[in-house]
Design a protein around this motif. Structure first.
Motif, PDB file in Angstrom:
ATOM      1  N   PRO A 135     -13.046  -1.831  -2.839  1.00  0.00           N
ATOM      2  CA  PRO A 135     -13.330  -1.503  -1.439  1.00  0.00           C
ATOM      3  C   PRO A 135     -13.901  -2.727  -0.729  1.00  0.00           C
ATOM      4  O   PRO A 135     -14.621  -3.528  -1.328  1.00  0.00           O
ATOM      5  N   ARG A 136     -13.583  -2.859   0.566  1.00  0.00           N
ATOM      6  CA  ARG A 136     -14.019  -4.023   1.336  1.00  0.00           C
ATOM      7  C   ARG A 136     -14.468  -3.589   2.729  1.00  0.00           C
ATOM      8  O   ARG A 136     -13.957  -2.618   3.289  1.00  0.00           O
ATOM      9  N   VAL A 137     -15.400  -4.350   3.294  1.00  0.00           N
ATOM     10  CA  VAL A 137     -15.818  -4.154   4.669  1.00  0.00           C
ATOM     11  C   VAL A 137     -16.055  -5.521   5.296  1.00  0.00           C
ATOM     12  O   VAL A 137     -16.500  -6.451   4.616  1.00  0.00           O
ATOM     13  N   ALA A 138     -15.712  -5.655   6.573  1.00  0.00           N
ATOM     14  CA  ALA A 138     -15.941  -6.898   7.307  1.00  0.00           C
ATOM     15  C   ALA A 138     -16.566  -6.554   8.658  1.00  0.00           C
ATOM     16  O   ALA A 138     -16.189  -5.565   9.291  1.00  0.00           O
ATOM     17  N   VAL A 139     -17.512  -7.385   9.079  1.00  0.00           N
ATOM     18  CA  VAL A 139     -18.214  -7.169  10.342  1.00  0.00           C
ATOM     19  C   VAL A 139     -18.145  -8.450  11.162  1.00  0.00           C
ATOM     20  O   VAL A 139     -18.523  -9.530  10.669  1.00  0.00           O
ATOM     21  N   ALA A 140     -17.666  -8.355  12.406  1.00  0.00           N
ATOM     22  CA  ALA A 140     -17.641  -9.500  13.313  1.00  0.00           C
ATOM     23  C   ALA A 140     -19.044  -9.735  13.850  1.00  0.00           C
ATOM     24  O   ALA A 140     -19.664  -8.842  14.429  1.00  0.00           O
ATOM     25  N   LEU A 141     -19.553 -10.967  13.671  1.00  0.00           N
ATOM     26  CA  LEU A 141     -20.916 -11.284  14.073  1.00  0.00           C
ATOM     27  C   LEU A 141     -20.996 -11.963  15.432  1.00  0.00           C
ATOM     28  O   LEU A 141     -22.084 -12.152  15.979  1.00  0.00           O
ATOM     29  N   GLY A 142     -19.840 -12.334  15.990  1.00  0.00           N
ATOM     30  CA  GLY A 142     -19.826 -13.081  17.234  1.00  0.00           C
ATOM     31  C   GLY A 142     -19.748 -14.571  16.976  1.00  0.00           C
ATOM     32  O   GLY A 142     -20.090 -15.065  15.892  1.00  0.00           O
ATOM     33  N   GLY A 143     -19.248 -15.320  17.954  1.00  0.00           N
ATOM     34  CA  GLY A 143     -19.132 -16.764  17.816  1.00  0.00           C
ATOM     35  C   GLY A 143     -18.097 -17.183  16.796  1.00  0.00           C
ATOM     36  O   GLY A 143     -18.139 -18.310  16.295  1.00  0.00           O
ATOM     37  N   GLY A 144     -17.176 -16.278  16.472  1.00  0.00           N
ATOM     38  CA  GLY A 144     -16.144 -16.585  15.488  1.00  0.00           C
ATOM     39  C   GLY A 144     -16.541 -16.310  14.056  1.00  0.00           C
ATOM     40  O   GLY A 144     -15.726 -16.488  13.136  1.00  0.00           O
ATOM     41  N   PHE A 145     -17.774 -15.845  13.817  1.00  0.00           N
ATOM     42  CA  PHE A 145     -18.258 -15.604  12.458  1.00  0.00           C
ATOM     43  C   PHE A 145     -17.963 -14.169  12.020  1.00  0.00           C
ATOM     44  O   PHE A 145     -18.052 -13.229  12.817  1.00  0.00           O
ATOM     45  N   THR A 146     -17.646 -14.020  10.731  1.00  0.00           N
ATOM     46  CA  THR A 146     -17.391 -12.714  10.136  1.00  0.00           C
ATOM     47  C   THR A 146     -18.087 -12.646   8.781  1.00  0.00           C
ATOM     48  O   THR A 146     -18.001 -13.570   7.975  1.00  0.00           O
ATOM     49  N   GLU A 150     -18.280 -10.501   5.254  1.00  0.00           N
ATOM     50  CA  GLU A 150     -17.501  -9.565   4.435  1.00  0.00           C
ATOM     51  C   GLU A 150     -18.289  -9.163   3.201  1.00  0.00           C
ATOM     52  O   GLU A 150     -19.093  -9.941   2.680  1.00  0.00           O
ATOM     53  N   GLY A 151     -18.020  -7.957   2.721  1.00  0.00           N
ATOM     54  CA  GLY A 151     -18.660  -7.494   1.499  1.00  0.00           C
ATOM     55  C   GLY A 151     -17.766  -6.544   0.740  1.00  0.00           C
ATOM     56  O   GLY A 151     -16.829  -5.953   1.297  1.00  0.00           O
ATOM     57  N   SER A 152     -18.022  -6.404  -0.551  1.00  0.00           N
ATOM     58  CA  SER A 152     -17.275  -5.456  -1.376  1.00  0.00           C
ATOM     59  C   SER A 152     -18.152  -5.003  -2.533  1.00  0.00           C
ATOM     60  O   SER A 152     -19.114  -5.686  -2.907  1.00  0.00           O
ATOM     61  N   TRP A 153     -17.784  -3.868  -3.109  1.00  0.00           N
ATOM     62  CA  TRP A 153     -18.497  -3.336  -4.272  1.00  0.00           C
ATOM     63  C   TRP A 153     -17.542  -2.500  -5.102  1.00  0.00           C
ATOM     64  O   TRP A 153     -16.895  -1.592  -4.586  1.00  0.00           O
ATOM     65  N   ILE A 154     -17.445  -2.835  -6.388  1.00  0.00           N
ATOM     66  CA  ILE A 154     -16.712  -1.998  -7.340  1.00  0.00           C
ATOM     67  C   ILE A 154     -17.762  -1.213  -8.106  1.00  0.00           C
ATOM     68  O   ILE A 154     -18.523  -1.792  -8.890  1.00  0.00           O
ATOM     69  N   PRO A 155     -17.858   0.106  -7.911  1.00  0.00           N
ATOM     70  CA  PRO A 155     -18.920   0.894  -8.549  1.00  0.00           C
ATOM     71  C   PRO A 155     -18.683   1.050 -10.050  1.00  0.00           C
ATOM     72  O   PRO A 155     -17.559   0.896 -10.533  1.00  0.00           O
ATOM     73  N   PRO A 156     -19.743   1.357 -10.806  1.00  0.00           N
ATOM     74  CA  PRO A 156     -19.643   1.451 -12.272  1.00  0.00           C
ATOM     75  C   PRO A 156     -19.006   2.753 -12.740  1.00  0.00           C
ATOM     76  O   PRO A 156     -19.656   3.607 -13.367  1.00  0.00           O
ATOM     77  N   ILE A 157     -17.735   2.906 -12.447  1.00  0.00           N
ATOM     78  CA  ILE A 157     -16.964   4.053 -12.930  1.00  0.00           C
ATOM     79  C   ILE A 157     -16.102   3.581 -14.093  1.00  0.00           C
ATOM     80  O   ILE A 157     -15.309   2.653 -13.941  1.00  0.00           O
ATOM     81  N   ARG A 158     -16.248   4.198 -15.269  1.00  0.00           N
ATOM     82  CA  ARG A 158     -15.530   3.736 -16.457  1.00  0.00           C
ATOM     83  C   ARG A 158     -14.082   4.205 -16.414  1.00  0.00           C
ATOM     84  O   ARG A 158     -13.794   5.375 -16.182  1.00  0.00           O
ATOM     85  N   LEU A 159     -13.171   3.269 -16.618  1.00  0.00           N
ATOM     86  CA  LEU A 159     -11.738   3.540 -16.617  1.00  0.00           C
ATOM     87  C   LEU A 159     -11.121   2.832 -17.806  1.00  0.00           C
ATOM     88  O   LEU A 159     -11.219   1.599 -17.916  1.00  0.00           O
ATOM     89  N   ASN A 160     -10.505   3.593 -18.706  1.00  0.00           N
ATOM     90  CA  ASN A 160      -9.895   3.035 -19.916  1.00  0.00           C
ATOM     91  C   ASN A 160     -10.882   2.130 -20.660  1.00  0.00           C
ATOM     92  O   ASN A 160     -10.556   1.016 -21.038  1.00  0.00           O
ATOM     93  N   GLN A 161     -12.097   2.625 -20.850  1.00  0.00           N
ATOM     94  CA  GLN A 161     -13.174   1.956 -21.583  1.00  0.00           C
ATOM     95  C   GLN A 161     -13.752   0.746 -20.842  1.00  0.00           C
ATOM     96  O   GLN A 161     -14.555  -0.005 -21.411  1.00  0.00           O
ATOM     97  N   VAL A 162     -13.389   0.567 -19.581  1.00  0.00           N
ATOM     98  CA  VAL A 162     -13.894  -0.552 -18.777  1.00  0.00           C
ATOM     99  C   VAL A 162     -14.780  -0.007 -17.662  1.00  0.00           C
ATOM    100  O   VAL A 162     -14.400   0.910 -16.941  1.00  0.00           O
ATOM    101  N   SER A 163     -15.965  -0.574 -17.520  1.00  0.00           N
ATOM    102  CA  SER A 163     -16.868  -0.210 -16.436  1.00  0.00           C
ATOM    103  C   SER A 163     -17.284  -1.479 -15.705  1.00  0.00           C
ATOM    104  O   SER A 163     -17.767  -2.428 -16.332  1.00  0.00           O
ATOM    105  N   ALA A 164     -17.088  -1.495 -14.404  1.00  0.00           N
ATOM    106  CA  ALA A 164     -17.433  -2.674 -13.610  1.00  0.00           C
ATOM    107  C   ALA A 164     -18.502  -2.310 -12.588  1.00  0.00           C
ATOM    108  O   ALA A 164     -18.528  -1.198 -12.055  1.00  0.00           O
ATOM    109  N   ASN A 165     -19.374  -3.247 -12.329  1.00  0.00           N
ATOM    110  CA  ASN A 165     -20.361  -3.123 -11.262  1.00  0.00           C
ATOM    111  C   ASN A 165     -20.404  -4.492 -10.589  1.00  0.00           C
ATOM    112  O   ASN A 165     -21.265  -5.319 -10.880  1.00  0.00           O
ATOM    113  N   LEU A 166     -19.423  -4.719  -9.704  1.00  0.00           N
ATOM    114  CA  LEU A 166     -19.181  -6.048  -9.160  1.00  0.00           C
ATOM    115  C   LEU A 166     -19.376  -6.070  -7.647  1.00  0.00           C
ATOM    116  O   LEU A 166     -18.996  -5.134  -6.937  1.00  0.00           O
TER     117      LEU A 166
END
Length: 281
Positions: free
Chosen positions: A97-108, A110-126
Protein backbone atom coordinates in the motif's frame (compact mmCIF):
# COMPACT_ATOMS: atom_id res chain seq x y z
CA UNK A 1 20.92 -43.91 5.21
CA UNK A 2 20.67 -44.41 8.97
CA UNK A 3 24.44 -44.16 9.31
CA UNK A 4 24.40 -40.90 7.34
CA UNK A 5 21.68 -39.53 9.60
CA UNK A 6 23.62 -40.42 12.75
CA UNK A 7 26.80 -38.91 11.33
CA UNK A 8 24.95 -35.75 10.36
CA UNK A 9 23.42 -35.42 13.82
CA UNK A 10 26.79 -35.89 15.53
CA UNK A 11 28.38 -33.35 13.22
CA UNK A 12 25.73 -30.78 14.08
CA UNK A 13 25.90 -31.52 17.80
CA UNK A 14 29.67 -31.12 17.86
CA UNK A 15 29.93 -28.22 15.45
CA UNK A 16 26.73 -26.32 16.11
CA UNK A 17 28.12 -24.28 18.98
CA UNK A 18 30.95 -22.94 16.84
CA UNK A 19 28.52 -22.07 14.05
CA UNK A 20 26.30 -20.18 16.46
CA UNK A 21 29.11 -18.11 17.94
CA UNK A 22 30.55 -16.23 14.98
CA UNK A 23 28.81 -13.54 12.96
CA UNK A 24 29.69 -13.38 9.27
CA UNK A 25 30.75 -10.43 7.10
CA UNK A 26 30.99 -11.74 3.51
CA UNK A 27 32.60 -9.71 0.75
CA UNK A 28 30.67 -8.12 -2.13
CA UNK A 29 31.52 -10.99 -4.51
CA UNK A 30 30.22 -13.71 -2.17
CA UNK A 31 27.00 -15.58 -2.89
CA UNK A 32 25.60 -14.25 0.36
CA UNK A 33 26.06 -10.64 -0.83
CA UNK A 34 24.64 -11.43 -4.27
CA UNK A 35 21.56 -13.08 -2.75
CA UNK A 36 20.89 -10.16 -0.39
CA UNK A 37 21.35 -7.71 -3.28
CA UNK A 38 18.71 -9.57 -5.33
CA UNK A 39 16.35 -9.40 -2.34
CA UNK A 40 16.85 -5.62 -2.27
CA UNK A 41 15.72 -4.94 -5.85
CA UNK A 42 11.95 -5.39 -5.32
CA UNK A 43 12.06 -3.91 -1.78
CA UNK A 44 13.61 -0.59 -2.83
CA UNK A 45 10.93 2.13 -2.66
CA UNK A 46 10.79 2.92 -6.36
CA UNK A 47 8.40 5.44 -7.93
CA UNK A 48 5.88 2.83 -9.18
CA UNK A 49 4.28 5.49 -11.36
CA UNK A 50 4.73 8.88 -12.98
CA UNK A 51 5.47 11.74 -10.57
CA UNK A 52 2.39 12.69 -8.56
CA UNK A 53 0.78 15.80 -10.08
CA UNK A 54 -2.97 15.36 -9.50
CA UNK A 55 -4.88 16.25 -6.35
CA UNK A 56 -3.49 16.82 -2.90
CA UNK A 57 -3.39 13.18 -1.78
CA UNK A 58 -2.87 9.93 -3.64
CA UNK A 59 -3.72 6.53 -2.15
CA UNK A 60 -3.17 3.19 -3.83
CA UNK A 61 -1.46 -0.15 -3.87
CA UNK A 62 1.33 -1.72 -5.89
CA UNK A 63 2.18 -5.35 -6.58
CA UNK A 64 5.89 -6.07 -7.10
CA UNK A 65 7.42 -9.20 -8.63
CA UNK A 66 9.97 -10.98 -6.41
CA UNK A 67 12.77 -12.29 -8.68
CA UNK A 68 13.94 -15.87 -8.21
CA UNK A 69 17.46 -16.51 -6.95
CA UNK A 70 19.38 -19.11 -8.94
CA UNK A 71 20.19 -22.11 -6.68
CA UNK A 72 23.89 -21.72 -7.50
CA UNK A 73 23.79 -18.12 -6.19
CA UNK A 74 21.62 -19.08 -3.20
CA UNK A 75 24.29 -21.56 -2.05
CA UNK A 76 26.47 -19.94 0.66
CA UNK A 77 30.17 -19.58 -0.13
CA UNK A 78 31.49 -17.83 3.01
CA UNK A 79 29.19 -18.08 6.02
CA UNK A 80 28.16 -21.72 5.69
CA UNK A 81 30.37 -23.33 3.05
CA UNK A 82 29.13 -26.78 2.08
CA UNK A 83 25.49 -25.99 2.89
CA UNK A 84 22.93 -26.44 0.15
CA UNK A 85 20.92 -23.57 -1.40
CA UNK A 86 18.95 -21.34 0.90
CA UNK A 87 15.14 -21.33 0.69
CA UNK A 88 14.84 -18.01 -1.16
CA UNK A 89 11.84 -18.32 -3.49
CA UNK A 90 8.88 -18.33 -1.12
CA UNK A 91 6.63 -15.79 -2.86
CA UNK A 92 6.04 -14.78 -6.47
CA UNK A 93 4.92 -11.22 -5.69
CA UNK A 94 4.15 -8.92 -2.77
CA UNK A 95 1.62 -6.10 -2.29
CA UNK A 96 2.58 -2.68 -0.93
CA UNK A 97 0.00 0.00 0.00
CA UNK A 98 1.17 3.54 -0.78
CA UNK A 99 0.15 7.11 0.00
CA UNK A 100 1.50 10.41 -1.34
CA UNK A 101 0.80 13.93 -0.09
CA UNK A 102 1.53 17.14 -2.04
CA UNK A 103 3.31 19.57 0.29
CA UNK A 104 3.39 22.57 -2.03
CA UNK A 105 6.32 24.13 -3.86
CA UNK A 106 6.68 21.01 -5.98
CA UNK A 107 7.43 18.77 -2.98
CA UNK A 108 5.71 15.43 -2.37
CA UNK A 109 5.97 13.12 0.65
CA UNK A 110 5.34 9.40 0.07
CA UNK A 111 4.93 6.52 2.48
CA UNK A 112 4.12 2.82 2.51
CA UNK A 113 3.65 -0.02 4.98
CA UNK A 114 3.48 -3.78 4.49
CA UNK A 115 1.77 -5.08 7.66
CA UNK A 116 2.97 -8.26 9.43
CA UNK A 117 0.51 -10.68 7.86
CA UNK A 118 2.06 -14.13 7.34
CA UNK A 119 1.71 -15.52 3.82
CA UNK A 120 3.28 -18.85 2.81
CA UNK A 121 5.46 -18.77 5.96
CA UNK A 122 6.62 -15.20 5.20
CA UNK A 123 5.78 -12.25 7.45
CA UNK A 124 6.86 -8.73 6.55
CA UNK A 125 6.73 -5.52 8.54
CA UNK A 126 8.25 -3.07 6.08
CA UNK A 127 8.13 0.72 5.78
CA UNK A 128 8.97 2.94 2.82
CA UNK A 129 9.36 6.72 2.80
CA UNK A 130 10.34 9.19 0.10
CA UNK A 131 10.57 12.95 -0.42
CA UNK A 132 10.42 14.23 -3.99
CA UNK A 133 10.60 17.57 -5.77
CA UNK A 134 9.19 18.14 -9.26
CA UNK A 135 9.86 21.07 -11.62
CA UNK A 136 8.98 21.81 -15.23
CA UNK A 137 11.50 21.26 -18.03
CA UNK A 138 10.12 23.49 -20.72
CA UNK A 139 6.51 23.08 -21.82
CA UNK A 140 6.32 19.29 -22.16
CA UNK A 141 8.62 17.60 -19.65
CA UNK A 142 9.09 17.44 -15.88
CA UNK A 143 12.11 16.61 -13.75
CA UNK A 144 11.67 14.90 -10.37
CA UNK A 145 14.45 14.51 -7.81
CA UNK A 146 13.68 12.04 -5.05
CA UNK A 147 15.26 10.54 -1.94
CA UNK A 148 13.86 7.32 -0.47
CA UNK A 149 14.36 4.65 2.19
CA UNK A 150 13.09 1.13 2.95
CA UNK A 151 13.25 -0.25 6.49
CA UNK A 152 11.70 -2.91 8.71
CA UNK A 153 12.06 -6.67 8.66
CA UNK A 154 10.99 -9.88 6.93
CA UNK A 155 10.69 -13.21 8.78
CA UNK A 156 10.81 -16.47 6.83
CA UNK A 157 12.32 -20.01 6.92
CA UNK A 158 15.25 -19.18 4.63
CA UNK A 159 18.02 -21.19 6.32
CA UNK A 160 16.08 -24.34 7.26
CA UNK A 161 12.74 -25.04 5.59
CA UNK A 162 10.63 -28.18 6.00
CA UNK A 163 12.41 -29.99 3.18
CA UNK A 164 15.80 -29.41 4.78
CA UNK A 165 14.52 -30.60 8.16
CA UNK A 166 13.68 -33.97 6.58
CA UNK A 167 17.01 -34.33 4.74
CA UNK A 168 19.51 -36.53 6.68
CA UNK A 169 22.39 -34.88 4.80
CA UNK A 170 21.37 -31.36 5.81
CA UNK A 171 22.67 -29.54 8.88
CA UNK A 172 19.00 -28.67 9.49
CA UNK A 173 18.02 -32.34 9.88
CA UNK A 174 15.52 -32.92 12.74
CA UNK A 175 15.89 -29.37 13.99
CA UNK A 176 13.14 -26.75 14.09
CA UNK A 177 11.99 -24.78 11.09
CA UNK A 178 14.01 -21.56 11.07
CA UNK A 179 12.33 -18.19 11.54
CA UNK A 180 15.11 -16.04 10.11
CA UNK A 181 15.10 -12.23 10.15
CA UNK A 182 16.03 -10.09 7.17
CA UNK A 183 16.26 -6.28 7.30
CA UNK A 184 16.73 -4.59 3.88
CA UNK A 185 17.97 -1.16 5.12
CA UNK A 186 17.96 0.62 1.75
CA UNK A 187 18.49 4.34 1.19
CA UNK A 188 18.78 5.95 -2.21
CA UNK A 189 18.24 8.87 -4.53
CA UNK A 190 16.94 9.02 -8.10
CA UNK A 191 16.06 11.43 -10.90
CA UNK A 192 13.08 10.99 -13.22
CA UNK A 193 12.10 12.71 -16.46
CA UNK A 194 8.41 12.43 -17.34
CA UNK A 195 6.15 13.82 -20.06
CA UNK A 196 2.53 13.69 -21.20
CA UNK A 197 0.82 12.11 -24.19
CA UNK A 198 -2.78 12.06 -25.32
CA UNK A 199 -3.75 15.25 -23.60
CA UNK A 200 -2.22 14.13 -20.31
CA UNK A 201 -3.96 10.77 -20.11
CA UNK A 202 -0.68 8.87 -20.52
CA UNK A 203 2.46 9.90 -18.63
CA UNK A 204 5.62 7.94 -19.56
CA UNK A 205 8.77 8.35 -17.48
CA UNK A 206 12.40 7.25 -17.37
CA UNK A 207 14.82 7.46 -14.47
CA UNK A 208 18.09 6.44 -12.89
CA UNK A 209 19.44 6.41 -9.37
CA UNK A 210 21.79 5.11 -6.72
CA UNK A 211 20.96 2.82 -3.80
CA UNK A 212 23.00 2.17 -0.69
CA UNK A 213 22.23 -1.35 0.58
CA UNK A 214 22.94 -2.27 4.21
CA UNK A 215 21.11 -5.62 4.53
CA UNK A 216 21.21 -7.46 7.83
CA UNK A 217 20.28 -11.13 8.05
CA UNK A 218 19.99 -13.18 11.25
CA UNK A 219 19.54 -16.92 11.47
CA UNK A 220 17.03 -18.16 14.04
CA UNK A 221 17.23 -21.95 14.16
CA UNK A 222 17.47 -24.68 16.81
CA UNK A 223 19.38 -27.77 15.70
CA UNK A 224 18.87 -31.42 16.66
CA UNK A 225 21.11 -30.96 19.70
CA UNK A 226 18.87 -28.16 21.01
CA UNK A 227 21.38 -25.40 20.31
CA UNK A 228 20.01 -22.06 19.11
CA UNK A 229 21.84 -20.60 16.12
CA UNK A 230 21.46 -16.82 15.82
CA UNK A 231 24.40 -16.06 13.55
CA UNK A 232 24.19 -12.68 11.82
CA UNK A 233 25.21 -11.93 8.24
CA UNK A 234 26.05 -8.31 7.41
CA UNK A 235 27.21 -6.70 4.18
CA UNK A 236 27.17 -3.16 2.71
CA UNK A 237 26.74 -2.64 -1.03
CA UNK A 238 26.29 0.18 -3.56
CA UNK A 239 24.09 -0.19 -6.62
CA UNK A 240 23.10 1.89 -9.65
CA UNK A 241 19.48 1.47 -10.73
CA UNK A 242 17.49 2.17 -13.89
CA UNK A 243 13.73 2.29 -14.26
CA UNK A 244 10.96 3.31 -16.59
CA UNK A 245 7.23 3.01 -17.02
CA UNK A 246 4.01 4.88 -17.62
CA UNK A 247 0.86 5.93 -15.81
CA UNK A 248 -2.50 5.93 -17.57
CA UNK A 249 -5.37 8.09 -16.36
CA UNK A 250 -8.53 6.67 -17.99
CA UNK A 251 -10.79 9.40 -19.38
CA UNK A 252 -8.52 11.97 -17.77
CA UNK A 253 -9.91 11.11 -14.33
CA UNK A 254 -8.28 10.67 -10.95
CA UNK A 255 -7.79 6.89 -11.05
CA UNK A 256 -4.32 6.07 -12.36
CA UNK A 257 -2.96 2.71 -13.53
CA UNK A 258 0.84 2.28 -13.70
CA UNK A 259 3.38 -0.22 -14.88
CA UNK A 260 7.12 -0.03 -14.18
CA UNK A 261 10.32 -1.97 -14.80
CA UNK A 262 12.98 -1.41 -12.13
CA UNK A 263 16.47 -2.88 -12.38
CA UNK A 264 19.80 -3.04 -10.62
CA UNK A 265 21.72 -4.22 -13.72
CA UNK A 266 24.27 -6.20 -11.71
CA UNK A 267 21.59 -8.06 -9.72
CA UNK A 268 18.04 -8.40 -11.03
CA UNK A 269 15.07 -6.75 -12.68
CA UNK A 270 11.60 -6.50 -11.23
CA UNK A 271 8.21 -5.33 -12.45
CA UNK A 272 5.63 -3.28 -10.61
CA UNK A 273 1.98 -2.60 -11.33
CA UNK A 274 0.07 -0.05 -9.29
CA UNK A 275 -3.30 1.60 -9.01
CA UNK A 276 -3.79 4.92 -7.25
CA UNK A 277 -6.59 7.37 -6.64
CA UNK A 278 -5.91 11.11 -6.48
CA UNK A 279 -8.19 13.10 -4.19
CA UNK A 280 -8.44 16.75 -3.21
CA UNK A 281 -7.74 19.77 -5.37
Amino acid sequence: MRAAAIAGALSIALGGRALAQGDCFPGPESNEAKTLAIFSVPLAFGPAGAPFTRGRISVGIEAVYLPNVDPAVATPTVCRPGKGPENTDLLFAAPRPRVAVALGGGFTLEGSWIPPIRLNQVSANLFGVALGWTTALGDAHRLTLRGHGSFGRVRAPITCDDEALADPLSECYQGTRSDDRYRPNIVGADATVSWSLGGGRVQPYLGAGYNRLMPRFQVHFTNVAGQLDERRVEVDLDRAVLFGGATWWPAGGRLGLSGELYAAPSDAITGRVAVRLAVGS
